[in-house]
Design an enzyme around this catalytic site. Structure first.
Site, PDB file in Angstrom:
ATOM      1  N   ARG A   1      34.871  37.924  33.302  1.00 32.25           N
ATOM      2  CA  ARG A   1      33.848  38.704  33.992  1.00 32.25           C
ATOM      3  C   ARG A   1      34.104  40.203  33.805  1.00 32.25           C
ATOM      4  O   ARG A   1      35.107  40.621  33.256  1.00 32.25           O
ATOM      5  CB  ARG A   1      33.830  38.371  35.487  1.00 32.25           C
ATOM      6  CG  ARG A   1      35.154  38.551  36.201  1.00 32.25           C
ATOM      7  CD  ARG A   1      35.074  38.050  37.641  1.00 32.25           C
ATOM      8  NE  ARG A   1      36.358  38.146  38.306  1.00 32.25           N
ATOM      9  CZ  ARG A   1      37.288  37.194  38.287  1.00 32.25           C
ATOM     10  NH1 ARG A   1      37.067  36.074  37.612  1.00 32.25           N
ATOM     11  NH2 ARG A   1      38.434  37.348  38.932  1.00 32.25           N
TER      12      ARG A   1
ATOM     13  N   ASP B   1      32.710  46.713  44.415  1.00 27.00           N
ATOM     14  CA  ASP B   1      32.967  47.415  43.159  1.00 27.00           C
ATOM     15  C   ASP B   1      31.852  48.376  42.745  1.00 27.00           C
ATOM     16  O   ASP B   1      30.676  47.995  42.720  1.00 27.00           O
ATOM     17  CB  ASP B   1      33.124  46.427  42.015  1.00 27.00           C
ATOM     18  CG  ASP B   1      34.128  45.334  42.288  1.00 27.00           C
ATOM     19  OD1 ASP B   1      34.791  45.358  43.338  1.00 27.00           O
ATOM     20  OD2 ASP B   1      34.254  44.435  41.441  1.00 27.00           O
TER      21      ASP B   1
ATOM     22  N   GLU C   1      40.840  41.666  35.964  1.00 27.68           N
ATOM     23  CA  GLU C   1      39.471  42.013  36.331  1.00 27.68           C
ATOM     24  C   GLU C   1      39.157  43.515  36.376  1.00 27.68           C
ATOM     25  O   GLU C   1      40.005  44.367  36.526  1.00 27.68           O
ATOM     26  CB  GLU C   1      39.034  41.332  37.626  1.00 27.68           C
ATOM     27  CG  GLU C   1      39.620  41.774  38.900  1.00 27.68           C
ATOM     28  CD  GLU C   1      39.044  41.030  40.102  1.00 27.68           C
ATOM     29  OE1 GLU C   1      38.314  40.034  39.927  1.00 27.68           O
ATOM     30  OE2 GLU C   1      39.333  41.441  41.239  1.00 27.68           O
TER      31      GLU C   1
END
Length: 708
Positions: free
Chosen positions: A407, A291, A458
């Site tokens: 998260r 990411d 996410e």
């Protein structure tokens, strides 16, 4: 180089000399087509041993042969037990391999005598991150010899690390003896070079300072012989001291002797020039990346922070890598920006902003700080800040600032409410819920829950775009890792969806967890994603980023939609042009692109009218890119997506690199990324019409220079 090496056995108790020759007594190796006499209950274990990694699971390593017990069948929420038939304890020890969750009594291997648990062992993992590697363990059962016993593999745990892995259970008089190896190194140079062999047994290594403090703590596939590549650790702050490298479980302790010192990074002459190294897309010098994190601009530099394993080719050891660029094209790595808080407490994804007004009070000097939020897997959402252009980060002493089940915090300044906003993925106690939660703060330290938007998973992003560039007509965009998005209104606390119940999509293929730049100086919304699944076997690096694209919001017949086009700065890589526009391409005609370029990097601009053709096909170094006229689909390898004609015209903007192909169709209404590790010797480039003539309105081929 001054060095010493010490080897220490960790498990005491060598067998008596008269017993040393007794052969081992295998209990189970789980290599058969079923569990044999073992009885499974519940759903977690299934009818037979697993053959390695199960769907949705990180790569399982360290088991022997082909089969093992793996209770991830059905995911972490599946539960059950697996019980052995009775056996007699005939040796002094039981050896076994175990991994997975570290929950006592819930993810474990139990030894039972007279129906009571007399020994129990778990895997090592309880927090996000971790590794699926099985490691040897041993029970001393001298006091139980001659007794009848059973074994039971237990999975009673739901949620993170709610599974257990077991293999190779053996009775023995010679228990597996993990070896601790240490090596003291007097540092005279900046870097320690660590030999890595992809696929070698993974070990946990520590680099300790002179007072025994932990400087680095990581998993690494330490090369037992010739290395595939050298990872490196920057220890400039400790030059002149003696550090100790320690590995607690090492099959070949001499591997520590292959660690080297260097004043320079390894392979400087070959760096970024390797055979398969992408020349248009960002890759890390060595190791894994995923990411993009903390995309932000400050003082002439675009900062690309990213998820990074600096010690291996595969995912793990999550740090934040860091690269900077003056133009979004030419990147230079700037070292590790964010180290894990401690082993197992990894630095997962997040974002960064420039705190122009110094609302957090973190500024030192004349320049506003870069402030980042990230997920500390053992603590929660944390704040760090930098006063040196992102090169080093300092932890806010009040961390964590948000603690929840989730998260990937995304920070932004909401001007109308004069507040910071954190958009963060949250799953509570139910992973099926999957939401983006919105928090607000005046100072990046104290955060208040605002609202929740369900249905996103996410790595969220949140930003505002003007429809067709009209500043009086703006909509907010919210999306998550899969790139699917909704449009709406956002008041700083609550997102009101206006685009309907279904999520919209504009990216397809190898593209995940994208993020846009904060504080972009031209006011553009620039996006970079992780081109997940673009792999480079045999190379010292793995995975790449997508090309940077500019996002705009344009009105279509279906309503406002995101368009993604390659940033204009990429034109700086063009090394000439060959044009074949305003022609008709007949079926069976000679390939007009033959000899248009001899390289392996190029860009194509194509606009055509299909007329009566069945398909239009590009040959991109042996990979076909096909436009199916009847279905109005673009097809490239595993990706097929709808690209309708617009007034009878189709436009394709194509970039070909050493590991991938990216296609932007109809002005960026649809974007495609596919992995494509082409044959090094294949430089073919072609175009053909099938079933009828095609009108080529525009066809230009640009050979490209390397961005390195």
């Amino acid at each position: 180089m001054l060095a010493t090496m010490v080897l220490v056995g960790l498990l005491a108790g060598a067998p008596a000399a008269q017993d040393a020759k007794r052969p081992d007594v295998p209990i189970a190796d789980f290599e058969g087509p079923d569990y044999g006499g073992w009885k499974a209950t519940g759903e977690a274990f299934g009818p037979a041993p697993a053959r390695g990694t199960l769907p949705g699971q990180m790569t399982v390593e360290g088991y022997l042969g082909q089969g093992l017990v793996n209770s991830f069948r059905g995911g972490d929420d599946a539960t059950g037990e697996l019980a052995s038939p009775p056996f007699r304890i005939e040796r002094e020890h039981l050896n076994f391999l175990i991994g997975g969750g570290g929950w006592a009594g819930e993810t474990c291997l139990d030894l039972l005598v007279d129906g009571k648990v007399v020994r129990s062992a778990t895997g090592p993992n309880r927090d996000p991150g971790g590794t699926e590697r099985l490691r040897w363990a041993a029970w001393d059962v001298k006091d139980l010899q001659g007794k009848d016993a059973t074994l039971r593999v237990v999975d009673r745990r739901k949620g993170g690390w709610g599974h257990v892995n077991v293999d190779q259970i053996v009775q023995t008089d010679a228990p597996k003896l993990p070896v601790r190896a240490t090596r003291a190194i007097a540092l005279k140079d900046r870097y320690l070079l660590i030999p890595v062999k992809t696929g070698a047994p993974k070990v946990r290594a520590k680099i300790l300072g002179e007072r025994g403090e932990t400087l680095r703590d990581f998993d690494v596939e330490l090369a037992p012989g010739e290395a595939d590549f050298f990872a490196f650790s920057d220890l400039a702050a400790h030059r002149g001291s003696t550090v100790t490298v320690r590995v607690d479980e090492l099959e070949d302790p001499t591997a520590l002797g292959r660690i080297q010192q260097s004043a320079f990074l390894p392979g400087a002459a070959e760096a970024y020039k390797e055979k398969h190294r992408p020349q248009l897309h960002f890759t890390s010098r060595v190791g894994w990346l995923n990411d993009p994190n903390g995309l932000v601009w400050q003082d002439g530099e675009y900062h690309l922070f990213y998820q990074h394993n600096p010690f291996g080719w595969a995912w793990g050891n999550m740090h934040w890598g860091h690269a900077v660029s003056p133009d979004l094209v030419h990147w230079k790595e700037a070292g590790i920006a964010l180290y894990p808080h401690e082993y197992g407490d990894w630095a997962f994804s997040g974002s960064a902003v420039v705190d122009v007004k110094n609302t957090g009070g973190f500024q030192k000097g004349d320049k506003p700080p870069i402030v980042a939020a990230y997920t500390s897997t053992g603590r929660g959402e944390c704040i760090v800040y930098s006063n040196d252009g992102g090169r080093t980060m300092t932890e806010y002493e009040g961390n964590p600032v948000v603690k929840h089940e989730g998260r990937d915090p995304r920070l932004l300044w909401h001007e109308p409410s004069k507040r910071w906003v954190m958009a963060v993925y949250d799953e509570g106690k139910n992973p099926d819920r999957q939401s983006i939660d919105f928090y607000t703060s005046p100072d990046l330290k104290a955060w208040t829950f605002g609202s929740r938007l369900d249905g996103f998973f996410e790595c969220p992003d949140l930003f505002e775009l003007a429809v067709d560039g009209d500043p009086s007509n703006k909509l907010w965009v919210v999306y998550a890792a899969d790139g699917k998005y909704k449009l709406g209104k956002f008041d700083g606390k609550t997102f009101e969806v206006v685009s309907g119940p279904e999520k919209l999509v504009f990216r397809h293929g190898n593209f995940y967890a994208a993020q846009t730049f904060s504080d972009e100086p031209k006011g553009r919304r620039i996006q970079i994603g992780w081109a997940n699944g673009v792999t480079f076997p045999g190379s010292p690096f793995n995975q790449q980023m997508s090309l940077p694209t500019e996002l705009t919001l344009r009105m279509t017949k279906d309503g406002p939609r995101i368009f993604a086009e390659p940033v204009a700065e990429l034109k700086s890589l063009r090394a000439g042009a060959r044009e074949f526009s305003k022609t008709t391409l007949e079926p069976g005609a000679k390939n007009p692109l033959e000899g248009a370029t001899s390289g392996d990097l190029y860009e194509i601009e194509l606009a055509f009218r299909p007329n009566g053709a069945e398909s239009v096909e590009l040959d991109l170094r042996g990979t076909p890119l096909v436009y199916d006229v009847k279905r109005q689909d673009v097809v490239c390898k595993q990706v097929r997506t709808f690209v309708p004609q617009v007034d009878g015209l189709v436009t394709l903007h194509v970039f070909v690199d050493r590991g991938s192909i990216e296609v932007f169709a109809n002005g960026g209404r649809t974007a495609i990324s596919v992995a494509d590790l082409a044959d090094d010797a294949n430089h073919s480039l072609g175009i053909a019409a099938k079933g009828g003539a095609v009108g080529l309105e525009r066809l230009v081929v640009y050979p490209l220079r390397s961005s390195w």
